[in-house]
Design an enzyme around this catalytic site. Structure first.
Site, short mmCIF file in Angstrom:
data_model
loop_
_atom_site.label_atom_id
_atom_site.label_comp_id
_atom_site.label_asym_id
_atom_site.label_seq_id
_atom_site.Cartn_x
_atom_site.Cartn_y
_atom_site.Cartn_z
N GLY A 25 0.97 -0.93 0.00
CA GLY A 25 0.07 -0.03 -0.03
C GLY A 25 0.93 1.34 -0.10
O GLY A 25 0.49 2.19 -0.74
N LYS A 216 -0.84 -18.78 -7.47
CA LYS A 216 -0.46 -18.08 -8.70
C LYS A 216 -0.69 -19.10 -9.90
O LYS A 216 -1.36 -18.76 -10.78
CB LYS A 216 0.76 -17.69 -8.60
N GLY A 317 7.82 -7.35 -3.72
CA GLY A 317 8.62 -6.00 -3.32
C GLY A 317 7.49 -4.94 -3.51
O GLY A 317 6.34 -4.99 -4.28
#
Lengths: 444, 444
Positions: A25, A216, A317
């Site tokens: 965020g 995923k 990241g």
């Protein structure tokens, strides 16, 4: 709205609310501030954060949130009349992330999420709500971080029947494997190094047991094969069972060990059955996945016209994840989006799980055995009795500090089930020490 | 139209006309036929070829065109009321390709093209017509063949300020360089092999002189930097000047030689000046471009949040090119498209050309000199006088069948202009044989 709106006839800003302000965020806030003018040019309209919500208002996040409206209650983001897009960055498959996602879509707001667990478990339900409400559901950041692989497959490779999709979907595991490769480290030492570097959590199960990669993979598979996403059909073996000798022997065989998530149609047909599995594999040195270093991710899609596409980049990241999230927001600002899984939910097929045992290929098998007369004969007999044809066998004194001897064998092409049968026979042997390691050798 | 149109409320077919049925056109026909059902599912509507046009109706193209309406006159495709999309596969920057493109867009039809030369030279003009007529202009196949790199940059990396974009944009050159690498072949022999394999044309100038790569680079640069495409600002040096020793010495230095097209903002600012150059470079062995083999293409984009993205795949050929063309058609069928260069033409900046001589970096310089006393001193003096700082120098007896001695030097970081000055001094020397080779060393 014409996509050609000119700067002299500006469109209204797209108004965004952020839910969950952690590392990612914070990255989204920084990105939207740093690249503000550029994004407005590319999106054809400004993108404005109007509200933020997280658990603790007073936590120092390294970004100034004071200019944005703070909501203690995330429901206020859904209720707000001035919010067009809700960005969910709370995490977790269920709980408040899922509640927020359902409510936001239900209220007709666009939803952007980086939450692979939530999409893997509830993607179809959420896509259905998005369809009913005719509003975008986007999740580029959920797979392979900053690599725009959802877009590349959903749109870039859309003309192709995909034979298989596979890749390095977990940066933590790849970092650990790269450490083992470079330093000859044990799994435990490489994990500790990854934890010290911040690449692995204190409880690393989610990463090293292949669960994150499985999430995923299930998303990629649904997009590639037009199937109803089914996380229950994905199986996963992690990298805990690897020892330093596996990395060394793979290298000696001209390969590197990588944790590969792969989805593939059952070659025998079987009603469109789909194989979806995460496991360590031997990747040939002339395959680009063998060169993916450290915490990077990479995805390969093989299409019947385009051939092999390879995408590499940062899989996690703050910056890369924010890049993917904001790309989704820009797509929404441009009105360039469609159904979450490329086609309406009712057009997706239900794919039965393929029989993993029937998959044919070459395999690497590593055993640790006691250094005794007759052990080799026992192994050879078990392989013969199970119908496994051996291409090569290497026996070396162990360098891993225990008393056993390492035996590595490479099989000829054959079904995985035969090797499992051989290993089941050997499981009854007094001379086999610890768990064997079985890895498929990636076919080019 | 809602993007969520369900199969029970089908949209009308998107009707496509193909202009120019050569290798690529044949691939498009085959693809649209082979993957017809799949494409209809993904696009949300069928995609139908309604008309084809090419120079010779009776040429055997290996595909059955009899089911499609044949038009001898391409203008009929533009005039036809039943054509939504014109696919231009004629080739050439000007001539009938350009005429068709202008007329099709002018008639409000969507245009899809694989024509890099035409986009490089006339992309802005065509984009302006598309804007005026509010119709799509798409060209994914024009850059890096099957790799969806236009989409990846235009949309996938859209949140990022791009520091530089570069890559292997010509498969013919990469095939030749790979041959030189593997076999120690001369440029001439590797070119002959490429011609024999069908990777190079009888007149290879377009490829080996870097012109084709320059076209593609100019398109990438416009998209990455939001600049007005300017092929006149792109400079190109090809690979003709490379000798076997260059490949060997690069390898000895831990590098590989690749023809790299690179666009980068002037680091000194200078009003957004842009460096756009195609030239052979030394790529470090730990950079993914060093592993791109044969006729593949690869593109790297470096964003300020996403970091380094790397895309690899087939850069040419009927299947990959058709894959990109049909992906564009599917985007149009889905109504997922926007301005050709990501923003309206009037919003694009004019970027002045950066001073290439001012670019700072390490360089590889190779000279062939007569084997005489004092030559080394002459070279060292020229470098000193031009202000070039030498990091290493290697002198070897030539293995290339001439009488000269090969001298390779690697410079410290410095401006390219200094090395050009040094080479200008040495051009006056009686002891330097033939043209020197200067290659930048790619910075990671």
């Amino acid at each position: 709205m014409s996509p050609y709106a000119t700067p002299t006839a500006p469109r209204p800003p797209l108004r965004v609310a952020l839910a969950g302000i952690g590392v990612v965020g914070g990255g989204v806030v920084r990105l939207l501030e740093a690249n503000r003018a550029l994004i407005a040019r590319r999106a054809g309209r400004p993108i404005e954060i109007v509200a933020v919500s997280a658990r603790d208002r007073h936590k120092d996040r390294g970004v100034d949130l004071s200019r944005y409206r703070w909501e203690d209650d995330m429901d206020a983001l859904v209720a707000a009349g001035d919010v067009d897009v809700v960005v969910e960055m709370i995490g977790g498959a269920d709980g408040s992330a899922l509640t927020l996602a359902r409510r936001a879509l239900g209220a007709g707001k666009a939803l952007v999420t980086a939450n692979k667990a939530m999409i893997a478990h509830h993607g179809i339900d959420l896509a259905r709500i998005a369809e009913e409400k005719d509003t975008p559901l986007k999740y580029e950041a959920a797979v392979a971080g900053g690599i725009p692989v959802i877009k590349a497959i959903r749109e870039g490779a859309s003309a192709n029947e995909i034979a298989r999709v596979y890749g390095i979907l977990n940066g933590t595991c790849n970092y650990i494997l790269t450490q083992m490769e470079r330093n000859g480290a044990s799994f435990a030492d490489a994990l500790a190094a990854a934890q010290a570097e911040g690449y692995a959590e204190a409880d690393p199960s989610f990463d090293v047991d292949g669960i994150d990669a499985a999430h995923k993979l299930s998303i990629l598979a649904a997009l590639c094969f037009g199937t109803r996403l089914d996380i229950g059909a994905v199986t996963a073996d992690g990298i805990r069972g690897l020892i330093a000798a596996d990395i060394r022997e793979a290298e000696a065989l001209g390969h590197r060990v990588r944790l590969i998530g792969m989805a593939e149609r059952d070659s025998a047909g079987n009603g469109g059955a789909l194989y979806q599995h995460v496991q360590p594999c031997l990747v040939p040195a002339d395959h680009p996945l063998a060169y993916v270093p450290g915490a990077l991710n990479a995805v390969v899609a093989e299409g019947n016209f385009v051939g092999r596409l390879f995408f590499e980049g940062a899989g996690a990241g703050a910056g890369p994840t924010a890049s993917a999230i904001v790309a989704d927001i820009i797509d929404i600002a441009r009105d360039e989006y469609g159904p979450a899984f490329a086609m309406p939910v009712d057009a997706l097929d239900a794919a039965p799980a393929a029989d993993a045992g029937a998959r044919v290929g070459k395999h690497y098998v590593r055993l640790i055995v006691e250094d005794r007369i007759g052990v080799l004969a026992e192994i050879a007999a078990a392989m013969r009795d199970a119908g496994v044809s051996i291409e090569s066998l290497i026996q070396r004194g162990s360098e891993d500090g225990d008393d056993g001897v390492v035996i590595v064998l490479v099989t000829h092409e054959g079904p995985a089930s035969a090797i499992h049968a051989a290993l089941a026979i050997l499981a009854g042997s007094d001379h086999v020490v610890g768990a064997p390691m079985l890895m498929p050798i990636l076919a080019l």
